[in-house]
Design a protein around this motif. Structure first.
Motif, PDB file in Angstrom:
ATOM      1  N   GLU A   1      15.945  52.250  34.492  1.00 19.83           N
ATOM      2  CA  GLU A   1      16.582  52.316  35.806  1.00 19.83           C
ATOM      3  C   GLU A   1      16.940  50.918  36.288  1.00 19.83           C
ATOM      4  N   GLY A   2      16.058  49.947  36.024  1.00 17.89           N
ATOM      5  CA  GLY A   2      16.359  48.568  36.394  1.00 17.89           C
ATOM      6  C   GLY A   2      17.624  48.066  35.724  1.00 17.89           C
ATOM      7  N   ASP A   3      17.824  48.440  34.461  1.00 14.29           N
ATOM      8  CA  ASP A   3      19.045  48.040  33.742  1.00 14.29           C
ATOM      9  C   ASP A   3      20.280  48.670  34.383  1.00 14.29           C
ATOM     10  N   ASP A   4      20.172  49.942  34.764  1.00 11.64           N
ATOM     11  CA  ASP A   4      21.311  50.633  35.388  1.00 11.64           C
ATOM     12  C   ASP A   4      21.646  50.014  36.748  1.00 11.64           C
ATOM     13  N   ILE A   5      20.616  49.708  37.526  1.00 15.47           N
ATOM     14  CA  ILE A   5      20.837  49.075  38.830  1.00 15.47           C
ATOM     15  C   ILE A   5      21.462  47.696  38.661  1.00 15.47           C
ATOM     16  N   GLN A   6      21.011  46.972  37.643  1.00 10.00           N
ATOM     17  CA  GLN A   6      21.576  45.653  37.374  1.00 10.00           C
ATOM     18  C   GLN A   6      23.074  45.749  37.108  1.00 10.00           C
TER      19      GLN A   6
ATOM     20  N   ARG B   1      31.258  41.424  41.229  1.00  5.35           N
ATOM     21  CA  ARG B   1      32.549  41.029  40.667  1.00  5.35           C
ATOM     22  C   ARG B   1      33.712  41.519  41.512  1.00  5.35           C
ATOM     23  N   ILE B   2      33.536  42.670  42.140  1.00 10.56           N
ATOM     24  CA  ILE B   2      34.611  43.238  42.956  1.00 10.56           C
ATOM     25  C   ILE B   2      34.699  42.564  44.319  1.00 10.56           C
ATOM     26  N   THR B   3      33.563  42.389  44.974  1.00  4.97           N
ATOM     27  CA  THR B   3      33.561  41.926  46.362  1.00  4.97           C
ATOM     28  C   THR B   3      33.291  40.439  46.526  1.00  4.97           C
ATOM     29  N   GLY B   4      32.645  39.829  45.522  1.00  4.77           N
ATOM     30  CA  GLY B   4      32.255  38.423  45.648  1.00  4.77           C
ATOM     31  C   GLY B   4      30.897  38.234  46.287  1.00  4.77           C
ATOM     32  N   ILE B   5      30.269  39.327  46.689  1.00 10.14           N
ATOM     33  CA  ILE B   5      28.929  39.268  47.275  1.00 10.14           C
ATOM     34  C   ILE B   5      28.082  40.366  46.645  1.00 10.14           C
ATOM     35  N   HIS B   6      26.755  40.170  46.666  1.00 15.04           N
ATOM     36  CA  HIS B   6      25.876  41.200  46.142  1.00 15.04           C
ATOM     37  C   HIS B   6      25.750  42.335  47.165  1.00 15.04           C
ATOM     38  N   PRO B   7      25.589  43.570  46.696  1.00 15.96           N
ATOM     39  CA  PRO B   7      25.405  44.661  47.657  1.00 15.96           C
ATOM     40  C   PRO B   7      24.138  44.453  48.475  1.00 15.96           C
ATOM     41  N   VAL B   8      24.189  44.891  49.723  1.00 15.50           N
ATOM     42  CA  VAL B   8      22.999  44.876  50.569  1.00 15.50           C
ATOM     43  C   VAL B   8      22.076  45.994  50.085  1.00 15.50           C
ATOM     44  N   VAL B   9      20.803  45.686  49.934  1.00 11.82           N
ATOM     45  CA  VAL B   9      19.826  46.688  49.499  1.00 11.82           C
ATOM     46  C   VAL B   9      18.993  47.127  50.703  1.00 11.82           C
ATOM     47  N   VAL B  10      18.904  48.430  50.903  1.00 13.44           N
ATOM     48  CA  VAL B  10      18.076  48.999  51.968  1.00 13.44           C
ATOM     49  C   VAL B  10      16.968  49.817  51.319  1.00 13.44           C
TER      50      VAL B  10
ATOM     51  N   ILE C   1       8.862  46.849  44.576  1.00 14.09           N
ATOM     52  CA  ILE C   1      10.270  47.225  44.487  1.00 14.09           C
ATOM     53  C   ILE C   1      11.146  46.147  45.124  1.00 14.09           C
ATOM     54  N   LYS C   2      10.730  45.635  46.262  1.00  9.59           N
ATOM     55  CA  LYS C   2      11.489  44.558  46.900  1.00  9.59           C
ATOM     56  C   LYS C   2      11.587  43.352  45.977  1.00  9.59           C
ATOM     57  N   TRP C   3      10.506  43.021  45.293  1.00 14.96           N
ATOM     58  CA  TRP C   3      10.507  41.901  44.363  1.00 14.96           C
ATOM     59  C   TRP C   3      11.432  42.170  43.185  1.00 14.96           C
ATOM     60  N   LYS C   4      11.433  43.400  42.653  1.00 13.95           N
ATOM     61  CA  LYS C   4      12.278  43.739  41.511  1.00 13.95           C
ATOM     62  C   LYS C   4      13.757  43.601  41.864  1.00 13.95           C
ATOM     63  N   PHE C   5      14.144  44.016  43.077  1.00 16.73           N
ATOM     64  CA  PHE C   5      15.536  43.854  43.490  1.00 16.73           C
ATOM     65  C   PHE C   5      15.903  42.368  43.583  1.00 16.73           C
TER      66      PHE C   5
ATOM     67  N   GLU D   1      14.684  40.057  41.676  1.00 17.04           N
ATOM     68  CA  GLU D   1      14.862  39.642  40.287  1.00 17.04           C
ATOM     69  C   GLU D   1      16.237  40.024  39.752  1.00 17.04           C
ATOM     70  N   LEU D   2      16.809  41.097  40.289  1.00 19.75           N
ATOM     71  CA  LEU D   2      18.123  41.556  39.846  1.00 19.75           C
ATOM     72  C   LEU D   2      19.266  40.835  40.562  1.00 19.75           C
ATOM     73  N   GLY D   3      18.946  39.940  41.482  1.00 19.47           N
ATOM     74  CA  GLY D   3      19.975  39.141  42.148  1.00 19.47           C
ATOM     75  C   GLY D   3      20.355  39.610  43.532  1.00 19.47           C
TER      76      GLY D   3
END
Length: 287
Positions: free
Chosen positions: A159-164, A172-181, A193-197, A199-201
């Motif tokens: 799942e971490g790979d898919d989220i990455q 790449r599309i927006t120039g910014i990382h998505p906001v995670v809630v 989970i907050k730490w894992k996100f 790690e994914l940037g």
């Protein structure tokens, strides 16, 4: 820095895309907060909470949250927060694999209409259909991707790979990382989970406790978190719009459409080829 809820709400009410910048040629008339995430993670509940808090009115289950087990929403539908700010509910991912991520990219690129969402469709055919239509009537919404994730869920390496992959495409599309809630923040593995996100940037990781059918009494703490989320979305949208200051609107749209066609074509090619055969190890030397 702490900002009083009343001040944040006032900023939200007065917000129009680009109003914190020193130029007005970006071409966006509205900002659309587009929700993504797996089924049952709280997207519809977040929609209800945002409408309730932004408009400072009684809770209503407008998005039909919690009415079935595992997620009810099957379509993209927008809900107005103000005249220039909307939040878009979305069908939940089932597996968050390339088929679903590719379709999500088309949504972020404004190459999809509202209505029923199918994660298993002919992406290329739909993109080629939408491209000339959207080019003639270019969407005036800046779409800000938001990934909703419940801390009640177990995080697997796959799942971490898919989220990455989703985070990388959205950047790449927006120039910014998505906001995670992160919802259900009282869960035991919330911090992990907050730490894992991170790690994914994902640089913007927020937690909220949504209002629900069983818990709809307004509190200052819950209101504050929802308002902070909306405020961060506005700030991130403004940052992305600023980066596009010197870009031609039509040229960027065409470039994004071409990138989507490449993504769709690559997905179709892989589907036609099928899974790669297992390597023949009969002649491999023993290690």
């Amino acid at each position: 820095m702490f900002v009083e809820p009343a001040n944040i709400r006032e900023q939200i009410i007065r917000y129009t895309p680009g109003n914190t910048l020193d130029f007005s040629t970006h071409g966006f008339q509205r900002m659309a907060i587009q929700l993504f995430g797996s089924m049952g993670h709280g997207k519809s509940s977040l929609v209800n909470s945002c409408v309730c808090v932004a408009k400072d009115e009684e809770y209503q289950n407008l998005a039909g949250a919690g009415m079935t087990q595992g997620g009810l929403t099957k379509q993209r539908k927008e809900y107005e927060l103000t005249n220039t700010l909307v939040i878009i509910d979305n069908r939940g991912f089932s597996k968050m694999k390339p088929q679903e991520t590719t379709e999500a990219c088309a949504q972020i690129r404004s190459l999809r209409d509202f209505g029923k969402v199918s994660w298993k469709k002919d992406n290329l055919k739909e993109t080629l259909k939408q491209f000339p239509l959207k080019y003639q009537n270019r969407p005036a919404d800046f779409i800000l991707p938001v990934l909703v994730y419940s801390a009640n869920q177990d995080w697997s390496p796959s799942e971490g790979d898919d989220i990455q992959q989703f985070i990388t495409h959205a950047f790449r599309i927006t120039g910014i990382h998505p906001v995670v809630v992160i919802t259900q923040c009282g869960a035991q593995n919330f911090d992990a989970i907050k730490w894992k996100f991170g790690e994914l940037g994902a640089t913007k990781r927020l937690w909220v406790e949504n209002y629900t059918e069983n818990d709809y009494t307004r509190t200052e703490e819950k209101d504050q978190k929802i308002l902070e989320f909306l405020h961060v979305c506005i700030q991130e949208a403004e940052r992305a719009i600023r980066m596009r200051k010197n870009q031609d609107i039509q040229t960027r749209f065409v470039t994004q459409a071409v990138e989507q066609i490449k993504l769709d074509t690559d997905l179709l090619r892989k589907e036609l080829e099928g899974p790669s055969p297992a390597p023949d190890r009969r002649w491999c030397s023993p290690s």
